[in-house]
Design an enzyme around this catalytic site. Sequence first.
Site, mmCIF file in Angstrom:
data_model
loop_
_atom_site.group_PDB
_atom_site.id
_atom_site.type_symbol
_atom_site.label_atom_id
_atom_site.label_comp_id
_atom_site.label_asym_id
_atom_site.label_seq_id
_atom_site.Cartn_x
_atom_site.Cartn_y
_atom_site.Cartn_z
ATOM 1 N N TYR A 97 0.804 -1.221 0.000
ATOM 2 C CA TYR A 97 0.000 0.000 0.000
ATOM 3 C C TYR A 97 0.841 1.276 0.000
ATOM 4 O O TYR A 97 0.480 2.275 -0.596
ATOM 5 C CB TYR A 97 -0.847 0.058 1.268
ATOM 6 C CG TYR A 97 -2.104 -0.769 1.224
ATOM 7 C CD1 TYR A 97 -3.041 -0.578 0.211
ATOM 8 C CD2 TYR A 97 -2.381 -1.713 2.206
ATOM 9 C CE1 TYR A 97 -4.211 -1.326 0.181
ATOM 10 C CE2 TYR A 97 -3.551 -2.455 2.175
ATOM 11 C CZ TYR A 97 -4.464 -2.265 1.166
ATOM 12 O OH TYR A 97 -5.625 -2.989 1.127
ATOM 13 N N SER A 142 -1.439 -5.699 -7.272
ATOM 14 C CA SER A 142 -1.467 -4.655 -6.248
ATOM 15 C C SER A 142 -2.155 -5.185 -5.004
ATOM 16 O O SER A 142 -2.928 -6.132 -5.074
ATOM 17 C CB SER A 142 -2.251 -3.446 -6.754
ATOM 18 O OG SER A 142 -3.630 -3.767 -6.771
ATOM 19 N N ASP A 143 -1.873 -4.559 -3.860
ATOM 20 C CA ASP A 143 -2.722 -4.813 -2.701
ATOM 21 C C ASP A 143 -4.086 -4.177 -3.009
ATOM 22 O O ASP A 143 -4.210 -3.347 -3.917
ATOM 23 C CB ASP A 143 -2.099 -4.252 -1.418
ATOM 24 C CG ASP A 143 -2.710 -4.905 -0.174
ATOM 25 O OD1 ASP A 143 -3.770 -5.547 -0.295
ATOM 26 O OD2 ASP A 143 -2.134 -4.769 0.922
ATOM 27 N N TRP A 144 -5.080 -4.547 -2.225
ATOM 28 C CA TRP A 144 -6.469 -4.188 -2.534
ATOM 29 C C TRP A 144 -6.697 -2.664 -2.451
ATOM 30 O O TRP A 144 -6.561 -2.068 -1.397
ATOM 31 C CB TRP A 144 -7.405 -4.949 -1.606
ATOM 32 C CG TRP A 144 -7.854 -6.276 -2.159
ATOM 33 C CD1 TRP A 144 -9.132 -6.721 -2.180
ATOM 34 C CD2 TRP A 144 -7.078 -7.314 -2.790
ATOM 35 N NE1 TRP A 144 -9.198 -7.960 -2.792
ATOM 36 C CE2 TRP A 144 -7.965 -8.342 -3.174
ATOM 37 C CE3 TRP A 144 -5.716 -7.473 -3.100
ATOM 38 C CZ2 TRP A 144 -7.542 -9.508 -3.825
ATOM 39 C CZ3 TRP A 144 -5.299 -8.617 -3.746
ATOM 40 C CH2 TRP A 144 -6.202 -9.612 -4.100
#
Length: 787
Positions: free
Chosen positions: A250, A281-283
């Site tokens: 993030y 990617s992270d969420w």
Amino acid sequence: MFRASGIVYLILSLVAGGVLARGAQTNGPQLGKIPLREVIAAMTLEEKAKLLVGMGMNIPGLPIDPEDQRVPEKVPGAAGRTHAIARLGIPSLTLSDGPAGVRIDPVRKDDPSRTYYATGFPVATLLASSWDTELVREVGVAMGSEARDYGIDVLLAPAMNIHRNPLGGRNFEYYSEDPLLSGKMAAAFVKGVQSVGVGTSIKHFAANNQEFNRMQSNSLIGERALREIYLKGFEIAVKEAQPWTVMSAYNLINGTYASQSRDLLTTILRDEWGFKGVVMSDWFAGNDPVAQIRAGNDLIMPGVPMQIRAIVEAVRRGDLSGRQLDESVERVLRLILQSPTFKGYKYSNQPDLKAHAQVARRAASEGMVLLKNEGGTLPLTRARRVALYGNASYDLIAGGAGSGNVNKAYVVSLDRGLAAAGYTLIDSLREDYLRYLTEQKAKQPAQRSVLFIPPPVPEMAIATDRVRRDAEEADVALITLARNSGEGADRKVEEFTLSSAERALIEAVSDAFHARGKRVIVVLNVCGPVEVASWRDRVDAILLAWQPGQEGGHAIADVLSGRVNPSGRLPMTFPIKYEDVPSARNFPGRELVGKKPLIPDNPFAGKPAEVIYEEGIYVGYRYYSTAGVEPAYEFGYGLSYTDFAYSDFKVSAARFDGQVKATVTITNVGKVPGREVVQLYVGGPTRNLARPARELKAFAKTDLLRPGQSQTLEFTLRAADLASFDPVRSAWVVEAGTYRLMVGASSARIKASAEIEVKSDLVVERAHRALVPQVVIEELRLGSRGR
Ligand code: BGC
């Protein structure tokens, strides 16, 4: 006649419809049937962009394509899925958390007749405490097959950020303060999961060491600390295990979002380390999908329709090259080709939960750390009647909160574990605790989102005269203290120290039991280090049980009873006081008041913030051992019910010629079988580059040695193992001088050492100048040089 022809017509039209529908699906070249580049060439720009952006999440308020919304979730509760492109035979992949087990919904609306529980394994910190790569691989095999049998393609694990500070909210999901231990554990786990044909995602890449404003926090780090501490574990995992995917973090690193950093995701990860897989990617991470693709972040998760449009428009405008787009498309397609879904794996929805529970139990007992054991208090061989105190004794915390949580069918509490092992408990005490816990829990807020961290129930107060009566009745007292944490928040200093109720409990119990010559044991059911120095003298034994998964109560009883001889060792330092932690002044960072938000209009995105990694490479024991600050329990520490002798420590040569072998013989000189964790540390010259007093360079765990039995272990160190990262030369360098190899039972308990000479400077590997801090902060430089 009319009726018959009507039916014929109906049948004909159904058949034709089916053919047409299939025809519509198969009107392009089919993935897997023809060369990949032909599939890519057949894709439209929109299809390519869609493949790189996930299908979104069905959460009220979140933007989602109505068409995607209509596609039923293959695995309810899974974290995300990729877009299918039916006409090209490209299926949708399903991705699910996480590090302690497969996180899916246990109950499904469309199938109320059965449940879909997953095994709650011990948290990653416990696994790392086993120092047993073979065990961690086996956990990976069990978790991977469970994922596969629930229809998952990629398990979003292992998580492997460094424990920079004991208050890190997700530390329980991570392994260690040391990059070698983290990297080896992650590599073993990845190998285990991937051996059954399911993918992994090593996360969160990189420098995501705090949760505070995690979506807008800028980690300011010197190049040396990045390379040696925060990237090293990922490097080991990538090179040794080739995870199918990497999840970018993030946070920003030195001013650029990790998910938008070409330095990180292409120059270092792919060009230098040879990573071949997909970066996702992270969420909801980052703020620019085009910059993400440009950086080499191939898959944007969970995906929102806007991101697809942005990518399409950027290619049309010429802001994103078709070649770059195709590179990411190719990598995602290669991932799909490897997946169980593409291979047509017929998942059973019936994983072997019984067998996996046994793996969870064994792993849990292997990773518990015996911190104190005065006068052979443990194992509890003669004592049969136990007075059991502490809320967590009856309500064990199996694992942490957030995406690292697992929906498990049950948790074996410690009272049940002890009862099953044949111990007798004080019934009235148990009843009071259970009543109190039920009342308190009824008052707790309901879990609204995955980020919910259940507030702790205050310790039940116990009257002193009651404890005195218990001390007459029971043979021994046991107190469990617990801590929990989760995604989205760091712990507070008050969670590191004990509450006044916890102190009062320890005092009352130890006074009463010691007055009768009876022993007091503390079990720590915690997510991270707690303060121990002020109270440990009051008790006789301390077992660090971590968050041990669904079989926790049995596993703790296994260790307390001596069925299992504890062989866990600390994967991080337990400081005496929080202020001793080298990052205490710079954790979790500060909010940049007045700065424009990087992610506007998102209430979950927090505020702009920054965190300065001022301590540089002096993280954990690297700091304590160099600065001479005494910890409560040092990195690598842990007791056993037996004793080990170290002998015949030898190194293969006194002059380093590119490789050195070290051997040592370990003998069980005690009375019961046991396993020792043997640790090899190295200290070196500090000519141009300052170095920590010692750094872990290799480790091994012995077999289960019978009393009197010996085992000789061999370690090989190469130039890369001795090298430090020189930010001035942008290279890994072994400086000329004397290196000391130290073999020990912890970072402080060195048993033998030997010196080797390096004649002249060796440049082991040149690196790119990457992730360079924009603002050269004096402290960052101090962390890498000079001191
Ligand atoms: C977490 C990831 C997780 C993802 C999907 C994010 O909030 O940081 O670790 O894999 O959610 O659940």
